[in-house]
Design a protein around this motif. Structure first.
Motif, PDB file in Angstrom:
ATOM      1  N   MET A  94     -27.598   0.026  -9.789  1.00  0.00           N
ATOM      2  CA  MET A  94     -26.353   0.272 -10.490  1.00  0.00           C
ATOM      3  C   MET A  94     -25.397   0.999  -9.541  1.00  0.00           C
ATOM      4  O   MET A  94     -25.803   1.886  -8.800  1.00  0.00           O
ATOM      5  N   TYR A  95     -24.140   0.579  -9.599  1.00  0.00           N
ATOM      6  CA  TYR A  95     -23.121   1.126  -8.706  1.00  0.00           C
ATOM      7  C   TYR A  95     -22.017   1.823  -9.492  1.00  0.00           C
ATOM      8  O   TYR A  95     -21.746   1.492 -10.636  1.00  0.00           O
ATOM      9  N   LEU A  96     -21.366   2.754  -8.815  1.00  0.00           N
ATOM     10  CA  LEU A  96     -20.183   3.434  -9.319  1.00  0.00           C
ATOM     11  C   LEU A  96     -19.061   3.081  -8.349  1.00  0.00           C
ATOM     12  O   LEU A  96     -19.252   3.120  -7.126  1.00  0.00           O
ATOM     13  N   TYR A  97     -17.907   2.719  -8.878  1.00  0.00           N
ATOM     14  CA  TYR A  97     -16.793   2.266  -8.050  1.00  0.00           C
ATOM     15  C   TYR A  97     -15.747   3.362  -7.901  1.00  0.00           C
ATOM     16  O   TYR A  97     -15.440   4.077  -8.849  1.00  0.00           O
ATOM     17  N   PHE A  98     -15.208   3.459  -6.690  1.00  0.00           N
ATOM     18  CA  PHE A  98     -14.170   4.436  -6.376  1.00  0.00           C
ATOM     19  C   PHE A  98     -13.016   3.712  -5.705  1.00  0.00           C
ATOM     20  O   PHE A  98     -13.224   2.822  -4.885  1.00  0.00           O
ATOM     21  N   GLN A  99     -11.804   4.142  -6.045  1.00  0.00           N
ATOM     22  CA  GLN A  99     -10.654   3.601  -5.335  1.00  0.00           C
ATOM     23  C   GLN A  99     -10.336   4.516  -4.163  1.00  0.00           C
ATOM     24  O   GLN A  99     -10.547   5.729  -4.225  1.00  0.00           O
ATOM     25  N   LEU A 100      -9.838   3.916  -3.100  1.00  0.00           N
ATOM     26  CA  LEU A 100      -9.275   4.672  -1.986  1.00  0.00           C
ATOM     27  C   LEU A 100      -7.780   4.708  -2.241  1.00  0.00           C
ATOM     28  O   LEU A 100      -7.117   3.655  -2.272  1.00  0.00           O
ATOM     29  N   ARG A 101      -7.269   5.900  -2.475  1.00  0.00           N
ATOM     30  CA  ARG A 101      -5.844   6.029  -2.781  1.00  0.00           C
ATOM     31  C   ARG A 101      -5.005   5.613  -1.570  1.00  0.00           C
ATOM     32  O   ARG A 101      -5.384   5.839  -0.427  1.00  0.00           O
ATOM     33  N   SER A 102      -3.885   5.019  -1.852  1.00  0.00           N
ATOM     34  CA  SER A 102      -2.981   4.561  -0.805  1.00  0.00           C
ATOM     35  C   SER A 102      -2.529   5.736   0.070  1.00  0.00           C
ATOM     36  O   SER A 102      -2.317   6.843  -0.432  1.00  0.00           O
ATOM     37  N   PRO A 103      -2.344   5.493   1.367  1.00  0.00           N
ATOM     38  CA  PRO A 103      -1.804   6.551   2.234  1.00  0.00           C
ATOM     39  C   PRO A 103      -0.354   6.900   1.883  1.00  0.00           C
ATOM     40  O   PRO A 103       0.146   7.946   2.291  1.00  0.00           O
ATOM     41  N   ALA A 104       0.300   6.058   1.074  1.00  0.00           N
ATOM     42  CA  ALA A 104       1.684   6.306   0.662  1.00  0.00           C
ATOM     43  C   ALA A 104       1.780   7.210  -0.569  1.00  0.00           C
ATOM     44  O   ALA A 104       2.873   7.618  -0.948  1.00  0.00           O
ATOM     45  N   LYS A 105       0.640   7.522  -1.204  1.00  0.00           N
ATOM     46  CA  LYS A 105       0.655   8.360  -2.408  1.00  0.00           C
ATOM     47  C   LYS A 105       1.120   9.773  -2.073  1.00  0.00           C
ATOM     48  O   LYS A 105       0.761  10.335  -1.042  1.00  0.00           O
ATOM     49  N   LYS A 106       1.916  10.359  -2.969  1.00  0.00           N
ATOM     50  CA  LYS A 106       2.406  11.723  -2.787  1.00  0.00           C
ATOM     51  C   LYS A 106       1.261  12.739  -2.879  1.00  0.00           C
ATOM     52  O   LYS A 106       1.154  13.636  -2.067  1.00  0.00           O
ATOM     53  N   ASP A 107       0.421  12.584  -3.888  1.00  0.00           N
ATOM     54  CA  ASP A 107      -0.692  13.502  -4.092  1.00  0.00           C
ATOM     55  C   ASP A 107      -2.000  12.845  -3.655  1.00  0.00           C
ATOM     56  O   ASP A 107      -2.298  11.719  -4.065  1.00  0.00           O
ATOM     57  N   PHE A 108      -2.742  13.535  -2.837  1.00  0.00           N
ATOM     58  CA  PHE A 108      -4.078  13.108  -2.397  1.00  0.00           C
ATOM     59  C   PHE A 108      -4.106  11.726  -1.740  1.00  0.00           C
ATOM     60  O   PHE A 108      -4.937  10.894  -2.073  1.00  0.00           O
ATOM     61  N   PRO A 109      -3.203  11.489  -0.778  1.00  0.00           N
ATOM     62  CA  PRO A 109      -3.220  10.195  -0.098  1.00  0.00           C
ATOM     63  C   PRO A 109      -4.521   9.998   0.678  1.00  0.00           C
ATOM     64  O   PRO A 109      -5.105  10.964   1.190  1.00  0.00           O
ATOM     65  N   SER A 110      -4.977   8.757   0.722  1.00  0.00           N
ATOM     66  CA  SER A 110      -6.152   8.353   1.501  1.00  0.00           C
ATOM     67  C   SER A 110      -7.436   9.077   1.117  1.00  0.00           C
ATOM     68  O   SER A 110      -8.356   9.175   1.923  1.00  0.00           O
ATOM     69  N   LEU A 111      -7.504   9.571  -0.122  1.00  0.00           N
ATOM     70  CA  LEU A 111      -8.750  10.154  -0.626  1.00  0.00           C
ATOM     71  C   LEU A 111      -9.329   9.220  -1.687  1.00  0.00           C
ATOM     72  O   LEU A 111      -8.611   8.452  -2.321  1.00  0.00           O
ATOM     73  N   PHE A 112     -10.628   9.311  -1.879  1.00  0.00           N
ATOM     74  CA  PHE A 112     -11.289   8.517  -2.917  1.00  0.00           C
ATOM     75  C   PHE A 112     -11.123   9.198  -4.270  1.00  0.00           C
ATOM     76  O   PHE A 112     -11.072  10.423  -4.361  1.00  0.00           O
ATOM     77  N   ASP A 113     -11.043   8.379  -5.311  1.00  0.00           N
ATOM     78  CA  ASP A 113     -10.905   8.887  -6.678  1.00  0.00           C
ATOM     79  C   ASP A 113     -11.601   7.904  -7.615  1.00  0.00           C
ATOM     80  O   ASP A 113     -12.122   6.877  -7.175  1.00  0.00           O
ATOM     81  N   ILE A 114     -11.558   8.223  -8.902  1.00  0.00           N
ATOM     82  CA  ILE A 114     -12.171   7.322  -9.877  1.00  0.00           C
ATOM     83  C   ILE A 114     -11.533   5.945  -9.759  1.00  0.00           C
ATOM     84  O   ILE A 114     -10.462   5.794  -9.179  1.00  0.00           O
ATOM     85  N   THR A 115     -12.167   4.956 -10.330  1.00  0.00           N
ATOM     86  CA  THR A 115     -11.778   3.560 -10.114  1.00  0.00           C
ATOM     87  C   THR A 115     -10.329   3.272 -10.461  1.00  0.00           C
ATOM     88  O   THR A 115      -9.618   2.647  -9.691  1.00  0.00           O
ATOM     89  N   ALA A 116      -9.876   3.700 -11.620  1.00  0.00           N
ATOM     90  CA  ALA A 116      -8.487   3.476 -12.031  1.00  0.00           C
ATOM     91  C   ALA A 116      -8.050   4.681 -12.845  1.00  0.00           C
ATOM     92  O   ALA A 116      -8.809   5.199 -13.659  1.00  0.00           O
TER      93      ALA A 116
END
Length: 163
Positions: free
Chosen positions: A1-23
C-alpha cells in the motif's frame, strides 16, 4: 500500500518545492468540505466522486515560522486507488510532481523511527509515459505540519484499513 505526496511547484509562494499531501486547497466562505473535491481535479486532473472518499476527520494544524503563522482546520479525506497507474494531469502552477512512498515507510518517517524514506515518481509525461525517478527524502523535505497532524492522519488510515 502506498501513500501519495505532491511536490509543490517551485512557483508557490508558501513552501515551494516541498512535499505535501496529495491534493489540498482552501474552501471559500460559501463552500462545504465536499466542494474540496475540485482541488483533486484542478491539481491532479482526477475526477473523484465525493462519495468515493472516506472521511478521516478534521485536523487542527498550525505552522509557526519567523514572519509566518498558518492556522488551519484540515478536513481530511482518504481515497483508495486500486490500479497501478492513474491518469493524472498536473496543474504545473501548483504541483511539480506526484510521488508515492510505501505507507509503512511514511509512518516510520513521520513518527521519527527512521531518518529518511524512498519515494518514487508517479507522474506521467505528455506522451503518456511514466517517468522513472526515485528520491530519498527526509522530514525537512515536507511542508512543516505539526507532528500531531501526521499522528492523526496515520491513525485514521490505520482505522480505515481495519474496516
Amino acid at each position: 500500500m502506498y501513500l501519495y505526496f505532491q511536490l509543490r511547484s517551485p512557483a508557490k509562494k508558501d513552501f515551494p518545492s516541498l512535499f505535501d499531501i496529495t491534493a489540498a486547497g482552501h474552501l471559500l466562505a460559501n463552500e462545504q468540505p465536499s466542494d474540496g473535491e475540485r482541488e483533486v481535479e484542478e491539481e491532479l486532473g482526477l475526477t473523484v466522486p465525493f462519495e468515493d472518499l472516506a472521511f478521516a476527520g478534521v485536523i487542527q494544524d498550525e505552522i509557526h515560522l519567523p514572519d509566518f503563522t498558518d492556522r488551519e482546520c484540515c478536513h481530511v479525506y482518504l481515497y483508495v486507488h486500486q490500479e497501478e497507474q492513474m491518469n493524472i494531469q498536473l496543474q504545473k502552477e501548483e504541483v511539480a510532481g506526484l510521488y508515492r512512498a510505501k505507507l509503512m515507510d511514511a509512518q516510520q518517517l513521520f513518527t521519527r523511527k527512521c531518518d529518511n524514506m524512498q519515494q518514487e515518481v508517479f507522474e506521467v509525461d505528455e506522451a503518456g509515459e511514466r517517468r522513472k525517478e526515485s528520491k530519498v527524502v527526509c522530514v525537512q523535505d515536507f511542508v512543516p505540519h505539526e507532528p500531531a497532524y501526521y499522528q492523526h492522519l496515520f491513525q485514521a488510515i490505520n482505522q480505515f484499513l481495519l474496516q
